[in-house]
Design a protein around this motif. Structure first.
Motif, PDB file in Angstrom:
ATOM      1  N   ASP A  29     -22.926 -30.138  18.614  1.00 48.26           N
ATOM      2  CA  ASP A  29     -22.113 -30.582  18.504  1.00 48.26           C
ATOM      3  C   ASP A  29     -20.944 -31.153  18.113  1.00 48.26           C
ATOM      4  O   ASP A  29     -20.156 -31.871  18.416  1.00 48.26           O
ATOM      5  N   TRP A  30     -20.772 -30.701  20.293  1.00 51.03           N
ATOM      6  CA  TRP A  30     -20.316 -31.678  20.953  1.00 51.03           C
ATOM      7  C   TRP A  30     -20.347 -33.115  20.765  1.00 51.03           C
ATOM      8  O   TRP A  30     -19.311 -34.042  20.991  1.00 51.03           O
ATOM      9  N   SER A  32     -21.515 -34.646  18.489  1.00 49.77           N
ATOM     10  CA  SER A  32     -22.007 -34.789  17.373  1.00 49.77           C
ATOM     11  C   SER A  32     -20.129 -35.141  16.627  1.00 49.77           C
ATOM     12  O   SER A  32     -20.243 -35.254  15.271  1.00 49.77           O
ATOM     13  N   HIS A  33     -19.314 -34.254  16.934  1.00 48.09           N
ATOM     14  CA  HIS A  33     -17.688 -34.395  16.494  1.00 48.09           C
ATOM     15  C   HIS A  33     -17.584 -35.255  16.065  1.00 48.09           C
ATOM     16  O   HIS A  33     -16.960 -36.102  16.887  1.00 48.09           O
ATOM     17  N   SER A  35     -14.579 -35.608  15.761  1.00 51.66           N
ATOM     18  CA  SER A  35     -13.532 -36.394  17.965  1.00 51.66           C
ATOM     19  C   SER A  35     -13.762 -36.964  19.025  1.00 51.66           C
ATOM     20  O   SER A  35     -12.483 -37.440  18.824  1.00 51.66           O
ATOM     21  N   ASP A 543      -9.858 -30.113  19.720  1.00 52.34           N
ATOM     22  CA  ASP A 543     -10.842 -29.551  18.645  1.00 52.34           C
ATOM     23  C   ASP A 543     -12.085 -29.608  18.719  1.00 52.34           C
ATOM     24  O   ASP A 543     -12.910 -29.183  18.301  1.00 52.34           O
ATOM     25  N   ASN A 544     -12.559 -30.381  20.049  1.00 53.15           N
ATOM     26  CA  ASN A 544     -13.808 -30.332  20.603  1.00 53.15           C
ATOM     27  C   ASN A 544     -13.661 -30.341  21.872  1.00 53.15           C
ATOM     28  O   ASN A 544     -14.657 -31.312  23.124  1.00 53.15           O
TER      29      ASN A 544
END
Length: 561
Positions: A29-30, A32-33, A35, A543-544
């Motif tokens: 997730d980090w 591919s985020h 932001s 947010d990430n």
């Protein structure tokens, strides 16, 4: 296969991924985020960062640092890929011998982020008793058994499978733990895993088997067969001396099931990281790649690392050329810092040196041949079976894998895939002798099959322990090594280190808690990216948050002295 406890079989259930358990952080997730992973200030744009080693950890680190505006300088003594080494039998043709990593569990979600990003094709790996293998021959004590599924084997194998599943469930709470991993419930994972660390850090895999009620009711023959044949990818006996924690990590995160190969070779992944021109990139113009920043070639290997001044480290390559950097990422295997690279001792704490030097590497040997066609698909009219199968045996070859590239393409056979003492039996021999020994063993299993008549081209082999740039295949943690793992893995958090130890970051699968699996290399490489970004004064989006932002909350447990 050992999939009876897999909680992800429901189409509505989230998949089990390599989410922890030691540090349950969502690396996939980090990266591919929307932001992004973070940013550095404009004053740091273009500053150089040394990356020692062009394996998967080094290439991920270099690629992600380039994207945020830094200039990675990659050092590599051999070739891009590290232990993702795909050796072609014929240059320019797709048939390869996968000398390093060759089977990748789909739970390796951060690794597959890059596989999918580059549009690489995969297909199921022909592991024993899987549909991809077609059929499996289990040859033990001179008796050969033909099977397509576990149910085709004698009852003793079902008893072993049941004992293994039941022991995992009772002792490790397997189903509940996998459910927490699938749901990415970090607090629940930590609660359960921290207790397992206390219970099993000092105990071996064989201890788990021999003292469990489930295997205690069975004979030594059951444990022996489990070691020779196992479930999932094959036999487990080469891991019997390892920490049980290491085995629990593998089975809890589905590393040993549902594995795929990369069509055309796994080395494509690090090489695509080298050549890719990301559209979303800071400072550098669109069209920039790691390759273009290096004029097409990495720098030579490294022979020394030392402190230059309060803010810089000096890296000296094998030609004696010295360059200074504010940050250096070391992704080579840990022993090289005391054998091949003159690393200034004061750059790391003595506790960390102890952890690096006590790292234990496992031996591994493979021998491959190319065949004129996938002849093993021929059907024996007397039995109605294919003339040869994926083979597990207690003979010299141990594991033989068959790779069918289609009826109009050559086939590839991994004649022998061995570990530890079985690999040392091959170590003194040249490739021709290794092929001879493997064929002799297989002739005893398939006396009617003339394997040799189908071999074309040159054979290919590897013994990783004989390569001075590796000294072994990968780390295998022994009982009591959790403290060492924690020291190495958490080294990217450097705020509390003395100033003279900052700026040098460790990465690679032997630094990770998941040695032998490429996901460990990817995750530790991403840890080093966060560390370097932080070192240059950068930060992650609100947010990430990155791994270093949450490490104090969900990082590995401190087991004390």
């Amino acid at each position: 296969m050992n999939d009876s406890a897999d909680v992800s079989t429901s189409p509505d259930a989230p998949p089990v991924t390599i989410f922890g358990p030691d540090f349950p952080f969502a690396y996939d997730d980090w990266i591919s985020h929307p932001s992004g992973i973070g940013a550095i200030g404009p004053e740091a744009y273009g500053q150089e960062v040394a990356i020692i080693g062009a394996g998967m950890a080094g290439m991920v680190a270099a690629y992600e640092l380039m994207k945020i505006g830094l200039r990675p300088v990659v050092y590599e003594p051999n070739r891009i890929g590290g232990r993702l080494r795909s050796e072609p039998f014929v240059p320019g043709e797709p048939e390869v011998a996968e000398l390093g990593g060759m089977r990748f569990p789909i739970s390796s979600s951060s690794f597959y982020h890059y596989v999918n990003k580059f549009g690489l094709r995969t297909r199921p790996f022909p592991n024993p008793l899987t549909e991809a293998a077609g059929s499996t021959v289990v040859d033990m004590n001179g008796e050969s058994l033909y099977a397509r599924t576990l149910e085709d084997l004698p009852e003793i194998y079902a008893e072993i499978a049941a004992a293994w599943d039941n022991a995992l469930e009772r002792i490790a709470g397997f189903s509940q733990m996998q459910d927490a991993i699938a749901r990415r419930d970090a607090p629940e994972i930590k609660r359960r895993w921290n207790q397992l660390v206390h219970d099993w850090d000092d105990r071996s895999f064989y201890d788990f088997l021999s003292t469990s009620d489930e295997f205690g009711k069975l004979s030594f023959r059951h444990r022996e067969l489990f070691g020779q044949v196992g479930f999932g990818t094959g036999g487990w006996d080469s891991d019997f001396s390892n920490s049980m924690l290491e085995i629990l990590r593998v089975v809890l995160t589905n590393c040993d099931t549902d594995q795929h190969l990369i069509v055309g070779g796994a080395e494509q992944v690090p090489r695509r990281l080298w050549s890719d021109t990301p559209y979303r990139i800071t400072h550098w113009p669109v069209g920039t790649s790691l390759s273009s920043l290096h004029n097409g070639s990495p720098r030579a290997g490294v022979k020394a690392i030392r402190r230059a001044d309060a803010d810089h480290l000096e890296v000296v390559d094998s030609y004696g050329v010295a360059k200074q950097y504010k940050a250096v990422i070391v992704t080579c295997q840990a022993w090289l810092l005391t054998t091949e690279i003159d690393c200034e001792e004061s750059l790391l704490s003595m506790d960390l040196w102890m952890a690096l030097d006590r790292t234990r590497y496992m031996q591994s040997s493979k021998t491959f041949v190319m065949t004129d066609r996938p002849f093993w698909r021929d059907v024996d009219p007397a039995t109605g079976r294919e003339v040869m199968s994926m083979t597990l045996t207690d003979r010299l070859t141990r594991g033989t894998y068959l790779f069918d590239n289609g009826p109009d393409r050559p086939g590839v056979i991994c004649l022998s895939y061995t570990w530890m003492t079985d690999s040392l039996k091959m170590l003194p021999h040249p490739v021709e002798r290794r092929v001879e020994l493997a064929l002799r063993a297989l002739d005893n299993i398939y006396p009617e099959v003339d394997i040799k008549s189908h071999i074309v081209g040159r054979p290919i082999t590897v013994s990783w322990e004989a390569d001075p740039s590796f000294l072994g295949a990968f780390k295998g943690s022994l009982p009591g090594h959790y403290r060492y793992n924690t020291r190495m893995y958490g080294h990217f958090i450097q705020d509390d280190l003395p100033a003279h130890q900052r700026g040098l970051f460790l990465a690679g699968d032997d630094v990770a808690f998941m040695p032998a699996w490429v996901e460990g290399a990817v995750q530790s490489g991403l840890n080093s990216v966060w560390g370097v970004m932080h070192h240059f004064g950068g930060q992650t989006p609100v947010d990430n948050p990155g791994p270093g932002d949450v490490y104090a909350d969900i990082g590995p447990i401190d087991v004390g002295d």
